[in-house]
Design a protein around this motif. Structure first.
Motif, short mmCIF file in Angstrom:
data_model
loop_
_atom_site.label_atom_id
_atom_site.label_comp_id
_atom_site.label_asym_id
_atom_site.label_seq_id
_atom_site.Cartn_x
_atom_site.Cartn_y
_atom_site.Cartn_z
N GLN A 121 30.42 -7.18 -19.58
CA GLN A 121 31.55 -8.22 -19.64
C GLN A 121 30.72 -9.66 -19.38
OE1 GLN A 121 34.39 -8.49 -20.85
NE2 GLN A 121 34.44 -6.45 -21.41
N ARG A 122 31.00 -10.75 -20.08
CA ARG A 122 30.46 -11.97 -19.73
C ARG A 122 31.45 -13.01 -19.89
NH1 ARG A 122 27.39 -8.66 -18.51
NH2 ARG A 122 24.97 -8.75 -19.15
N ILE A 123 31.19 -14.16 -19.04
CA ILE A 123 32.30 -15.33 -19.12
C ILE A 123 31.82 -16.02 -20.40
CG2 ILE A 123 32.89 -17.36 -17.88
CD1 ILE A 123 31.57 -16.31 -15.51
N ASN A 174 26.15 -15.76 -16.19
CA ASN A 174 25.99 -14.90 -17.19
C ASN A 174 24.55 -14.53 -16.91
OD1 ASN A 174 28.46 -14.92 -18.44
ND2 ASN A 174 28.03 -16.51 -19.77
N THR A 227 36.22 -12.00 -15.26
CA THR A 227 35.07 -11.52 -15.63
C THR A 227 34.61 -10.55 -14.37
OG1 THR A 227 34.96 -13.24 -17.32
CG2 THR A 227 32.75 -11.96 -16.56
#
Length: 467
Positions: A210-212, A229, A199
């Motif tokens: 994009q995020r975890i 995040n 990420t």
């Protein structure tokens, strides 16, 4: 093949998770070995103590038989002990007269045995024609004869050898489990870290959305994922803000710069009169002053968002600051035939920058006077609710449509282009609110509009701030 194996080992050893797990596992293994060694020595010590007590008791009992029946009685008792086949394979007896002649027993006499003292000792003997190692105690009898009582240490030796073999096997199995556990833990940790790294790589490549992925388990990685995040959300918001500001600045500077350039070209035309040149200079000065104000506002917002002004925070009476701002704008309100009132339930204190707080309140009051219309009624209220300080500016103007609320606070956004301004006032107020950990709330008062700042930190005592 060898190089690939070395690279694989280097990769495994280079893992922090593997080394950390291995170190803790080796520490646990070392602790287990120390405990095992302690158990071994304690067990051997207990067995040796048990053997010594048993031999000492037997020697004392045999001495009592000598006291009762003399040498013949003792000889008879030794023969009975050896004939009952109870521990006869491990018991050791030897009775010799004063000349060293063996009278009874199952071990072969020698010079060393005959020279033994009463203190117990370990010694190699010949037991029933075979070599053995025993624990022996000697007793010198009153008639000059000598009694030697002992116990074969074969059982003790077998037990100690068994414990050693078990310890070695347990150590080997534990070492293998340590290596296997370290490898598996590294694999598990690497998978979870790899998600974060992937990420981060995507975000670094410009994919700011994009995020975890969020895990259902609430462990340390879940907390780290939540924090990262949140950080990425903030970064995306700031980057979007930077892009918006860049576009807005370019758009808003292009028009005044175009006007300035056109006026300069007009002034440079041959035959321009003195009055025309003077008017052009006045116009250019006004345009440049507006640009300077816009630049100053943008720099102020940037400074507020950087957080450097927190160094000037102190205890401040928000009710006193709001009252001073209202008194300052009373003349403006009278000129516009508007009503401006202030109310406070009592002293309300916060930790902040008094100048910035005064600027934020002044901006809210100024906006209310601009947009509420003629004969507006404006109230500035300071209150303390649930231990938190709150200031509200309420008017009875037309308000703002709900679908426009989300755009309020954007740089250069203006609801009414006919009203003078640059669209940076509420953006500055929101930046000041964030600097003070305060929330900015906008809602329709029906009629009118209510704008509130609620400070997240608990309100301070009035004694801590100057009046």
């Amino acid at each position: 093949m060898k190089n690939q194996l070395l690279e694989a080992l280097h990769e495994v050893w280079g893992s922090v998770a593997f080394r950390l797990t291995l170190n803790y596992s080796l520490f646990a293994l070392s602790t287990s070995l120390v405990l095992l060694a302690f158990f071994y020595h304690q067990t051997v010590g207990i067995l040796e103590s048990q053997f010594s007590r048993q031999v000492a008791t037997t020697a004392q009992r045999m001495s009592a038989h000598f006291d009762q029946g003399g040498l013949p009685g003792l000889t008879n008792e030794i023969n009975l002990e050896l004939a009952d086949h109870v521990n006869s394979d491990t018991e050791m007896f030897l009775l010799v007269d004063r000349r060293g002649k063996a009278l009874a027993g199952n071990i072969q006499p020698d010079a060393v045995l005959l020279s033994l003292k009463e203190a117990g000792t370990n010694h190699a003997v010949i037991l029933r024609g075979r070599g053995a190692h025993g624990y022996l105690v000697a007793r010198d009898l009153p008639d000059g004869s000598k009694l030697i009582v002992g116990h074969d240490l074969r059982d003790l030796h077998e037990i100690t050898q068994l414990i050693k073999r078990i310890s070695l096997v347990a150590t080997g199995v534990t070492a293998l489990l340590v290596l296997l556990g370290a490898y598996l833990f590294r694999r598990t940790l690497q998978r979870r870290v790899e998600v974060i790294r992937r990420t981060a790589t995507q975000v670094g490549a410009g994919q700011l959305k994009q995020r975890i992925p969020v895990q259902h388990r609430q462990d340390e990685f879940a907390l780290l994922t939540h924090d990262i995040n949140n950080m990425l959300d903030r970064i995306e918001l700031l980057m979007n803000g930077v892009r918006h500001v860049s576009d807005a600045v370019a758009h808003h500077l292009r028009t005044p710069l175009t006007r300035i350039l056109a006026r300069l070209r007009s002034a440079l035309r041959p035959g321009s009169s003195y009055e025309e040149l003077k008017n052009s200079i006045v116009f250019l000065a006004s345009e440049i002053e507006d640009l300077a104000k816009v630049s100053e506002k943008l720099l102020q917002i940037a400074e507020l968002e950087s957080g450097t002004r927190r160094k000037k925070f102190e205890a401040a009476r928000i009710d006193v600051i709001a009252r001073d701002v209202v008194e300052l704008y009373e003349a403006v309100a009278e000129e516009k035939q508007a009503s401006l009132r202030f109310s406070s339930a009592g002293p309300v204190c916060v930790h902040g920058d008094p100048d910035l707080l005064a600027g934020a309140i002044a901006c809210l009051v100024d906006n209310a006077l601009k947009y509420a219309g003629g004969a507006a009624r404006i109230r500035v209220e300071v209150a303390q609710r649930a231990g938190q300080a709150m200031i509200s500016v309420i008017d009875n103007g037309p308000g703002i449509l709900p679908d426009k609320h989300k755009r309020i606070g954007e740089r250069f956004y203006r609801l009414n282009r006919d009203v003078p301004g640059h669209g940076l006032g509420l953006a500055t107020v929101i930046a000041i609110a964030r600097l003070h950990d305060a929330s900015f709330e906008l809602r329709n008062a029906e009629p009118g509009l209510s704008v509130s700042l609620t400070f997240a930190s608990p309100a301070m005592r009035a004694q801590e701030a100057p009046a």
